[in-house]
Structures are given as structure tokens and as C-alpha cells.
Scaffold this motif. Structure first.
Motif: not given
Lengths: 112, 114
Positions: A95-99, B48, B56
């Protein structure tokens, strides 16, 4: 559930040959996929990124392909050298492109 | 330009104790992610942080907590340590505005729980 598999725990090849590593995933629809190199006791180092609308990406002796139909990425090292010996990790964006979610890795040994 | 730095590099704790690991991101990066890597496995996402908030979280119990400071540095805290918490803890930084989402990793903190 989401799952990432890399073809084998370890791969041995002779110097000068092409190494091909596989990353397969299920229950994902990643926008892009990354490959990292990790040496023993060190943090992973980014190598290449490929987007879902790209079929192939090259960087020097490295080539990555991405087949969203097969849900598979192939990572090639041409003219392999003993210095290429390391563990190679594939990572898919969550998700969100960075995880990023990482596969278990393939340990490559290039024999002289 | 210093990359991602982590401290300490190695530490040994006993079951039930608490540990704090620290991370300074690469200059210009605003996002910090923490990963746990057991021997022979790939990194597993813990959480994060962005703008001092947990953005997240992965599948880790509440014993794992973190913090991000105004200078973007971060801490990972683990309470009530278990033997299974023994692992390499990796910090990765990135820039939210980046197009590739490339993660820059530190060298990790090797935690051994006895």
C-alpha cells in the motif's frame, strides 16, 4: 493470502555464465517490483526497479523482466563474476507505494 | 553524504528485557521504515514513519513500537523480549516525493536474545 516465492534458496553457476533468478507472487497486484542485493551481515542495496507497464529493464550486466499475467519477474546477470555472489531479494510494493514486501531471497554463488 | 546509519550494530539482551534501536535516515529523506530479518529469510516489514506518525504497520505485536523525531530520525522499541526476536533489524529511508520508492538501508542492528 499474499505470497512471494523466489525460485530456490541457493543457485551455483560458473563464472561467465548467465544467472537467472525467479520471483513469483500470488494475490498481489504490484504497481512495480524491485530487486536488491544483500551481502552477508549487510543491509540490502537497491539494484533495479521495473513498473507494471514495462516488460524489460536493463542496467549494465543486469536485466529484469516483469510479466503481470504470469505474476513473475526474472532477474538475469550476464557474464557473471565471483563478485556477483550474494543474496538477491525481490520486493513488491504494498500500500501507498512505499511499503515493500520482500521475498525470501536467492543466494547466488558464482564459481571461478 | 552520509547514508542511513543505525546504532548499535550488535547487542545482546535477555528474555523480558526491553531494547531501543536508533536510525538516522539519508540526508533529504523524510520516511523511515523498519524491517526484521531472521537468519536466512527476507526482511519483514514492521512499520513505517512519516511526519512523525506511524503510517503503516506490518503483522507485528504491540510489543514493537516506534517513534520519529522532527529531524526524521527514528527509534524502534521492543518490550518483553522473546527468544524469537533475535534477528537483524534494518532501517530503510526513502523520500515521499521519489518516483521509484527506492529504499536505502542501513547496515542493521544485530539483536541476540538469550
Amino acid at each position: 493470502s499474499q505470497k512471494i516465492e523466489q525460485n530456490s534458496e541457493a543457485l551455483n553457476i560458473q563464472e561467465g555464465k548467465t544467472a537467472t533468478l525467479t520471483c513469483n507472487y500470488t494475490n498481489y497486484s504490484p504497481a512495480y517490483l524491485q530487486w536488491y542485493r544483500q551481502d552477508p551481515g549487510r543491509g540490502p542495496v537497491f539494484l533495479l526497479l521495473i513498473r507494471e507497464n514495462e516488460k524489460e529493464k536493463r542496467k549494465e550486466r543486469l536485466k529484469v523482466t516483469f510479466d503481470t499475467t504470469l505474476k513473475q519477474s526474472l532477474f538475469h546477470i550476464t557474464a557473471s563474476q565471483p563478485a556477483d555472489s550474494a543474496t538477491y531479494l525481490c520486493a513488491l510494493d504494498g500500500n501507498y507505494g512505499q511499503n515493500f514486501v520482500f521475498g525470501p531471497g536467492t543466494r547466488l554463488s558464482v564459481l571461478p | 553524504d552520509a547514508g542511513v546509519t543505525q546504532s548499535p550494530t550488535h547487542l545482546i539482551k535477555t528474555r523480558g528485557q526491553q531494547v531501543t534501536l536508533r536510525c538516522s535516515p539519508k540526508s533529504g529523506h523524510d520516511t523511515v521504515s523498519w524491517y526484521q530479518q531472521a537468519l536466512g529469510q527476507g526482511p519483514q516489514f514492521i512499520f513505517q514513519y512519516y511526519e512523525e506518525e506511524e503510517r503503516q504497520r506490518g503483522n507485528f505485536p504491540d510489543r514493537f513500537s516506534g517513534h520519529q523525531f522532527p529531524n526524521y530520525s527514528s527509534e524502534l522499541n521492543v518490550n518483553a523480549l522473546l527468544l524469537g526476536d533475535s534477528a537483524l533489524y534494518l532501517c530503510a529511508s526513502s523520500w515521499t516525493g521519489g518516483r521509484t520508492g527506492e529504499l536505502f538501508f542501513g547496515e542493521g542492528s544485530r539483536l541476540t536474545v538469550l
